[in-house]
Design a protein around this motif. Sequence first.
Motif, PDB file in Angstrom:
ATOM      1  N   ILE A 373      34.088  59.834  12.135  1.00 31.72           N
ATOM      2  CA  ILE A 373      33.192  59.006  12.939  1.00 31.72           C
ATOM      3  C   ILE A 373      33.122  59.597  14.337  1.00 31.72           C
ATOM      4  O   ILE A 373      34.126  59.630  15.062  1.00 31.72           O
ATOM      5  CB  ILE A 373      33.681  57.545  12.998  1.00 31.72           C
ATOM      6  N   GLY A 374      31.943  60.088  14.709  1.00 28.55           N
ATOM      7  CA  GLY A 374      31.754  60.715  16.007  1.00 28.55           C
ATOM      8  C   GLY A 374      31.859  59.727  17.150  1.00 28.55           C
ATOM      9  O   GLY A 374      31.797  58.509  16.973  1.00 28.55           O
ATOM     10  N   GLY A 375      32.003  60.263  18.361  1.00 21.63           N
ATOM     11  CA  GLY A 375      32.233  59.426  19.531  1.00 21.63           C
ATOM     12  C   GLY A 375      31.094  58.499  19.892  1.00 21.63           C
ATOM     13  O   GLY A 375      31.306  57.496  20.578  1.00 21.63           O
ATOM     14  N   ALA A 376      29.867  58.833  19.487  1.00 17.20           N
ATOM     15  CA  ALA A 376      28.726  57.951  19.750  1.00 17.20           C
ATOM     16  C   ALA A 376      27.997  57.626  18.459  1.00 17.20           C
ATOM     17  O   ALA A 376      26.816  57.271  18.485  1.00 17.20           O
ATOM     18  CB  ALA A 376      27.778  58.619  20.750  1.00 17.20           C
ATOM     19  N   GLN A 377      28.688  57.730  17.354  1.00 18.51           N
ATOM     20  CA  GLN A 377      28.063  57.568  16.043  1.00 18.51           C
ATOM     21  C   GLN A 377      27.932  56.100  15.662  1.00 18.51           C
ATOM     22  O   GLN A 377      28.749  55.265  16.027  1.00 18.51           O
ATOM     23  CB  GLN A 377      28.886  58.298  14.988  1.00 18.51           C
ATOM     24  N   ARG A 378      26.893  55.818  14.905  1.00 11.42           N
ATOM     25  CA  ARG A 378      26.656  54.473  14.400  1.00 11.42           C
ATOM     26  C   ARG A 378      26.585  54.520  12.883  1.00 11.42           C
ATOM     27  O   ARG A 378      25.803  55.279  12.321  1.00 11.42           O
ATOM     28  CB  ARG A 378      25.351  53.908  14.964  1.00 11.42           C
ATOM     29  N   ILE A 379      27.391  53.691  12.237  1.00 13.47           N
ATOM     30  CA  ILE A 379      27.456  53.692  10.778  1.00 13.47           C
ATOM     31  C   ILE A 379      27.220  52.274  10.278  1.00 13.47           C
ATOM     32  O   ILE A 379      27.896  51.329  10.698  1.00 13.47           O
ATOM     33  CB  ILE A 379      28.809  54.211  10.267  1.00 13.47           C
ATOM     34  N   LEU A 380      26.266  52.136   9.379  1.00 14.56           N
ATOM     35  CA  LEU A 380      26.002  50.876   8.687  1.00 14.56           C
ATOM     36  C   LEU A 380      26.595  50.972   7.298  1.00 14.56           C
ATOM     37  O   LEU A 380      26.209  51.846   6.514  1.00 14.56           O
ATOM     38  CB  LEU A 380      24.496  50.616   8.609  1.00 14.56           C
ATOM     39  N   VAL A 381      27.537  50.084   6.981  1.00 14.07           N
ATOM     40  CA  VAL A 381      28.212  50.090   5.686  1.00 14.07           C
ATOM     41  C   VAL A 381      27.600  48.996   4.818  1.00 14.07           C
ATOM     42  O   VAL A 381      27.593  47.823   5.197  1.00 14.07           O
ATOM     43  CB  VAL A 381      29.729  49.861   5.835  1.00 14.07           C
ATOM     44  N   LEU A 565      17.642  52.741  21.525  1.00  7.66           N
ATOM     45  CA  LEU A 565      17.749  53.112  20.115  1.00  7.66           C
ATOM     46  C   LEU A 565      17.190  54.514  19.880  1.00  7.66           C
ATOM     47  O   LEU A 565      17.768  55.317  19.157  1.00  7.66           O
ATOM     48  CB  LEU A 565      17.001  52.094  19.260  1.00  7.66           C
ATOM     49  N   ARG A 566      16.057  54.800  20.510  1.00  5.04           N
ATOM     50  CA  ARG A 566      15.468  56.138  20.335  1.00  5.04           C
ATOM     51  C   ARG A 566      16.367  57.201  20.961  1.00  5.04           C
ATOM     52  O   ARG A 566      16.498  58.305  20.448  1.00  5.04           O
ATOM     53  CB  ARG A 566      14.079  56.174  20.977  1.00  5.04           C
ATOM     54  N   ARG A 567      16.996  56.853  22.092  1.00  7.53           N
ATOM     55  CA  ARG A 567      17.784  57.829  22.830  1.00  7.53           C
ATOM     56  C   ARG A 567      19.058  58.184  22.086  1.00  7.53           C
ATOM     57  O   ARG A 567      19.578  59.282  22.191  1.00  7.53           O
ATOM     58  CB  ARG A 567      18.125  57.263  24.209  1.00  7.53           C
ATOM     59  N   ARG A 568      19.579  57.189  21.336  1.00  2.14           N
ATOM     60  CA  ARG A 568      20.879  57.404  20.733  1.00  2.14           C
ATOM     61  C   ARG A 568      20.852  57.316  19.211  1.00  2.14           C
ATOM     62  O   ARG A 568      21.792  56.833  18.609  1.00  2.14           O
ATOM     63  CB  ARG A 568      21.880  56.381  21.275  1.00  2.14           C
ATOM     64  N   ALA A 569      19.744  57.729  18.598  1.00  4.63           N
ATOM     65  CA  ALA A 569      19.729  57.755  17.128  1.00  4.63           C
ATOM     66  C   ALA A 569      20.837  58.700  16.664  1.00  4.63           C
ATOM     67  O   ALA A 569      20.805  59.896  16.914  1.00  4.63           O
ATOM     68  CB  ALA A 569      18.372  58.250  16.635  1.00  4.63           C
ATOM     69  N   ALA A 570      21.832  58.141  16.036  1.00  2.00           N
ATOM     70  CA  ALA A 570      23.054  58.906  15.776  1.00  2.00           C
ATOM     71  C   ALA A 570      22.873  59.856  14.610  1.00  2.00           C
ATOM     72  O   ALA A 570      22.117  59.600  13.690  1.00  2.00           O
ATOM     73  CB  ALA A 570      24.197  57.942  15.487  1.00  2.00           C
ATOM     74  N   VAL A 571      23.584  60.963  14.673  1.00  2.00           N
ATOM     75  CA  VAL A 571      23.638  61.907  13.566  1.00  2.00           C
ATOM     76  C   VAL A 571      25.066  61.926  13.055  1.00  2.00           C
ATOM     77  O   VAL A 571      25.985  62.260  13.797  1.00  2.00           O
ATOM     78  CB  VAL A 571      23.193  63.314  14.013  1.00  2.00           C
ATOM     79  N   ALA A 572      25.265  61.522  11.807  1.00  2.00           N
ATOM     80  CA  ALA A 572      26.621  61.389  11.278  1.00  2.00           C
ATOM     81  C   ALA A 572      27.097  62.700  10.689  1.00  2.00           C
ATOM     82  O   ALA A 572      26.316  63.549  10.303  1.00  2.00           O
ATOM     83  CB  ALA A 572      26.653  60.318  10.200  1.00  2.00           C
ATOM     84  N   THR A 573      28.386  62.837  10.616  1.00  2.00           N
ATOM     85  CA  THR A 573      28.985  64.008  10.008  1.00  2.00           C
ATOM     86  C   THR A 573      30.045  63.568   9.023  1.00  2.00           C
ATOM     87  O   THR A 573      30.965  62.858   9.388  1.00  2.00           O
ATOM     88  CB  THR A 573      29.632  64.916  11.075  1.00  2.00           C
ATOM     89  N   ALA A 574      29.872  63.975   7.778  1.00  2.00           N
ATOM     90  CA  ALA A 574      30.910  63.723   6.774  1.00  2.00           C
ATOM     91  C   ALA A 574      31.514  65.071   6.431  1.00  2.00           C
ATOM     92  O   ALA A 574      30.801  65.979   6.030  1.00  2.00           O
ATOM     93  CB  ALA A 574      30.318  63.097   5.519  1.00  2.00           C
ATOM     94  N   VAL A 575      32.790  65.250   6.647  1.00  2.00           N
ATOM     95  CA  VAL A 575      33.422  66.551   6.462  1.00  2.00           C
ATOM     96  C   VAL A 575      34.427  66.487   5.334  1.00  2.00           C
ATOM     97  O   VAL A 575      34.994  65.439   5.039  1.00  2.00           O
ATOM     98  CB  VAL A 575      34.127  67.004   7.763  1.00  2.00           C
ATOM     99  N   GLY A 576      34.667  67.629   4.716  1.00  2.00           N
ATOM    100  CA  GLY A 576      35.687  67.713   3.695  1.00  2.00           C
ATOM    101  C   GLY A 576      37.049  67.824   4.332  1.00  2.00           C
ATOM    102  O   GLY A 576      37.184  67.900   5.548  1.00  2.00           O
ATOM    103  N   PRO A 577      38.087  67.828   3.522  1.00  2.00           N
ATOM    104  CA  PRO A 577      39.444  67.948   4.043  1.00  2.00           C
ATOM    105  C   PRO A 577      39.588  69.221   4.856  1.00  2.00           C
ATOM    106  O   PRO A 577      39.102  70.277   4.484  1.00  2.00           O
ATOM    107  CB  PRO A 577      40.320  67.972   2.786  1.00  2.00           C
TER     108      PRO A 577
END
Length: 593
Positions: A373-381, A565-577
Amino acid sequence: MLTAQLALHNVTRRYDDRVVLDAVSFTVRPGEKAGIIGDNGAGKSTLLRLLAGADRPDNGEVTVIAPGGIGYLAQSLALPPEATVQDAIDLALADLRELESRMRDAETALRSLAGTELVAAMETYAGLVSRYEAREGYAADTRVDIALHGLGLPALERTRALGTLSGGERSRLALAATLASQPELLLLDEPTNDLDDQAVSWLEAHLRAHRGTVLAVTHDREFLDRVTTTILEVGDGAVTRFGDGYGGYLAAKAAERRRRIQEYEDWRAELARSRRMAAANAVRLDAIPRKAPMAKFGHGAFRARGRDHGAMGRIRNAKERIERLTGSPVAPPPDPLVFAASITGAGSQTPEATAELTGIRVADRLHVPSLRIGGAQRILVTGPNGAGKTTLVRVLAGELQPDDGTVRTHGRIGYLRQEEVPWPPDLTVPQAFAHGRAGDPDERADELLSLGLFRPADLRLRMGELSYGQRRRMELARLVSEPVDLLLLDEPTNHFSPALVEELEDALAEYPGAVVIVTHDRRMRARFTGTHLELRAGRVAQLREAGPAAHACTSSVSPAACTALRRRAAVATAVGPGPQPSAGQPRGGPSST
């Protein structure tokens, strides 16, 4: 469809020492579709019970005239577990079943009558048939099947015991049967609870087509926007009516805030002007000589003037205005909610990651190989009930230790739980707000009041005296009053009024830190921009970018929130081990709550 008449006049309802409704008066016109909103515990369900005749007021008059019948959906089904599905249907169709029984009795009586008695009995029978046909009684059981199918319960066996149904299934059964009775007046308490999006859409279409009057208690903003023409807001013992549906309600609330701001600014300006006038005239007064030697002889313009003349009079008038203004101050509206980020990364930069999960397993409830989870990331579960959403949030918060895997968090975590926090009942409201924090509780009371979540009178209450909604407001107040790096919000709209949820969304749009949200709120999901993480059976089924910011601004969001919302549309990163960071707190950081 016959005409309904619904009115309350000076209605008061109290429970012990608590006044829930205080001299309430309002009317609902025939054919209106009204949404009843307010905080949990404000009196919404009480109001609906009064209208349904299931409760009586302590004072005042309730008038409900609906010859076409009343359909009342309570939040729980008042039948024992051994009762059957058919019993629940018959209960909801009770007035139709009674009409049907009276028709059969009248039909049987016709066989033994003659002459004028037969004519009178025929007229009575014809009236009963007319009322039954007006309600389309012959098709009632077919409508039950249609409603059950639309609400996601097709082919439900009529002999099945209610005790074998889940809570959600019982709620949908009761709703289907209530709608199938096709009454003139529908009184629905939280009808969208336990419905998926498809079932809610079916319900909305059904209610829009309903030719009678509808009053529905709901927290569902999309439902309010799509169905209602009138909003009745319940709070502080009063009921306030707003026209033009949910959009009109939001516009009226915004106008009210602007008016209160203007009144406050006018009050401040008048107070400042009066103080300046008093000070200026005090200077002039000091410049007037205390003695004028020749004045006693009365030489024209040099005649002495009393010191209470002119400047002294203006000072006195200004002081009276100051006293009047300070004696009746105009309070400003509460400040908008703001989530503050502590940003504990290097310097003032947002940290690269606030949480990292590797090889997480919690029994058979959750399995997440890797998530960052990035420092400015937004995640909807999202995901169905039991998919592991709350489990994931609790692992991130450090409240639940996984059976396997590593949790690393960086910085402070703020957590709004779905379940109720068990507060000591004897704590006062200021003590609960300051609990575990530095400073005297009374000194933080002004800070609490500035949030607009509690009134001055609430400060005297203890936590055990608050409603569930008020206790949840306390959790929110504590959350917004301390800076955090990662916000974990599990069903943040539950038990809050729509107005507060709108404010909560605007605050989230301005928050610069990381956010993980679990919500069933359709409007919040539609407005969301960032990463969509879908869980199924405890596993990540999908991880994708959600909703362009432009789409999030199609609803009634403030321009400032849209910009954010437009300024901070988050880009998520899912990384492997991969290699673990050298710094961070294992298995969750401190919670601001």
